[in-house]
Enzyme design. Structure first.
Site, short mmCIF file in Angstrom:
data_model
loop_
_atom_site.label_atom_id
_atom_site.label_comp_id
_atom_site.label_asym_id
_atom_site.label_seq_id
_atom_site.Cartn_x
_atom_site.Cartn_y
_atom_site.Cartn_z
N GLU A 59 45.29 58.06 18.24
CA GLU A 59 45.42 58.87 19.45
C GLU A 59 45.11 60.30 19.07
O GLU A 59 45.90 60.95 18.37
CB GLU A 59 46.81 58.78 20.07
CG GLU A 59 46.88 59.53 21.39
CD GLU A 59 48.27 59.75 21.92
OE1 GLU A 59 48.50 60.83 22.53
OE2 GLU A 59 49.14 58.89 21.72
N LEU A 60 43.98 60.79 19.54
CA LEU A 60 43.47 62.06 19.03
C LEU A 60 43.50 63.14 20.11
O LEU A 60 44.49 63.28 20.81
CB LEU A 60 42.06 61.83 18.46
CG LEU A 60 41.99 60.66 17.45
CD1 LEU A 60 40.57 60.39 17.00
CD2 LEU A 60 42.91 60.89 16.27
#
Length: 464
Positions: A231-232
């Site tokens: 999850e960036l």
């Protein structure tokens, strides 16, 4: 000599906590202990595992005031708001534990003359969770509780900025009676953590953080077939249609943009407003933002704390300066926020208009208390501009017409579409993203699919 890992508090610039880093060999030993412990943990009945994990949640609730103050000192969120993270942890963890039996249930297939014919979800083994500082309990909870409920061992590498949050997880699981080795803290440097991933001691990894670090970890992980969820970044947009309740939209969008000083992966960073309500919307936003009180986050009357570091503040200041130089107008006077000071993490909130996508503030992730607002002529123009981003975590549409909101949502390149809401995670819905926001899934029953493997059972009896 081992390195020292430090948390420098944005509150006053002091070293708030420091720990001696593990050596690489100590890190390898942690993974070995996890592997040994996991075999026994998975054999414990699911009801007993989830009951134990529920007792760990009880620990956080019982200590919420002390933990909230720790969060404020470590990363700067106002203490009046930090306690909400413990409430969020409780909501998400109890939900994920409550759906574990459903999510892990075996497939019931017709036997077709066989003795056993089914598909079961079984634990992967050891799950490495690398957690960020901005929501240090919630982001870790998304992975830790379902991973443990599914029968995995978990090793947590928490951000140096929020060391004490990692230790709180360890204390909670110890208080709950978890067998030794099933949950452990990995107190290694970032470089050694990447090296351990490259050595493939884990069976799955979950990382929340920047795109750049995510790419590095994916490369390190490429030497094995272990999974990795990423999850960036985000640059989440909101669109206010002409039929929206403007006062309601302004209030909610400002909260979505400036809560946690804008340091949320799904915070609102850019807003597109139909020209028919643009002036009214902007005026209401400015009035709301001017009512914030910036200051020491341990003061219960403060509603906006510092960002995590002077470096982070300077990055946002640079975006604002560049935008103004290109023709944007800043509607908030920093002088109205006396606590805001150059060379410190204390940064006044800012609202920018006359912005374009040629400005960094509308394309780069800001992760700070700034939002740009653009007028648009139509739904089509709003959709085009919202999708004009390398990121895709959430989109928020503000309208009285939910049928139109759904039509627009189908066109959005994003993981979650909100209507008349933003900056919220529903634990019953899959949390995922597209493009440079990453891959994988947390929350909902679908999270368990990422934390387990399928095994098919095909048994028939022997003839007499």
């Amino acid at each position: 000599m081992n390195a020292i890992i430090q948390c420098v508090s944005p509150v006053d610039g002091s070293v708030h906590v420091e720990r001696t880093a593990m050596s690489l060999e100590q890190g390898r030993e942690s993974f070995a202990r996890a592997k040994a412990a996991q075999a026994g943990w998975e054999t414990i009945p699911l009801a007993e595992r989830t009951a134990m994990l529920g007792r760990a949640v009880d620990y956080f609730v019982a200590h919420q005031d002390a933990i909230a103050l720790e969060i404020s000192w470590q990363m700067g969120r106002p203490v009046s708001q930090a306690v909400g993270e413990i409430r969020g942890l409780e909501e998400r963890a109890r939900y994920m534990l409550g759906i574990a039996r459903q999510a892990l249930a075996q497939d019931e297939l017709p036997l077709n003359g066989l003795a056993l014919r089914t598909i079961r979800r079984e634990a992967l083994g050891t799950v490495l969770v690398i957690a960020p500082w901005n929501f240090p309990l919630l982001t870790a909870t998304n992975a830790i509780f379902p991973a443990l409920a599914a029968g995995n061992a978990v090793i947590l590498k928490h951000s140096a900025q929020t060391l004490l949050c990692g230790e709180r997880f360890a204390a909670a699981f110890a208080a709950a009676g978890m067998p030794e080795g099933v949950f452990q803290l990995l107190m290694t440097t970032n470089g050694d953590t990447t090296r351990l991933i490259g050595e493939a001691h884990h069976d799955h990894a979950v990382f929340t953080g920047s795109v750049e670090v995510g790419r590095d970890l994916q490369k390190a992980n490429a030497g094995s077939f272990s999974g990795i969820d990423l999850e960036l970044g985000g640059k989440d947009p909101a669109y206010v249609r002409a039929d929206a309740n403007v006062a309601f939209a302004a209030e909610q969008i400002v909260d979505g943009a400036f809560f946690n000083s804008g340091q949320s992966c799904c915070g609102i960073e850019r807003v597109y407003v139909h020209k028919a309500v643009y002036e009214d919307f902007v005026a209401k936003v400015v009035a709301i933002v001017r009512a914030y009180r910036l200051g020491n986050p341990t003061d219960p009357n403060v509603t906006l704390g510092p960002v995590v570091s002077t470096k982070a503040a300077d990055f946002v200041r640079g975006q604002i300066t560049d935008a103004v130089a290109q023709g944007a107008r800043a509607l908030i006077a920093p002088a109205d926020f006396p606590a805001s000071k150059e060379g410190t993490p204390y940064l006044a909130p800012q609202v920018l208009v006359d912005v374009t996508h040629g400005m960094r503030v509308m394309t780069e992730e800001s992760f700070g208390p700034v939002v740009g607002i653009m007028a648009v002529d139509s739904d089509d123009e709003a959709v085009r501009l919202m999708n004009e981003s390398r990121y895709g975590l959430t989109t928020s549409i503000w309208t009285r017409d939910l049928a139109v909101a759904e039509t627009i949502s189908r066109r959005m390149e994003t993981g979650t579409c909100f209507a008349n809401r933003c900056d919220y995670l529903d634990p019953g819905l899959a949390w995922t993203g597209v493009k440079d926001t990453g891959r994988g899934c947390s929350l909902s029953t679908h999270a368990y699919a990422h934390l387990t493997r399928l095994k098919s059972y095909h048994f028939r009896t022997q003839p007499d």
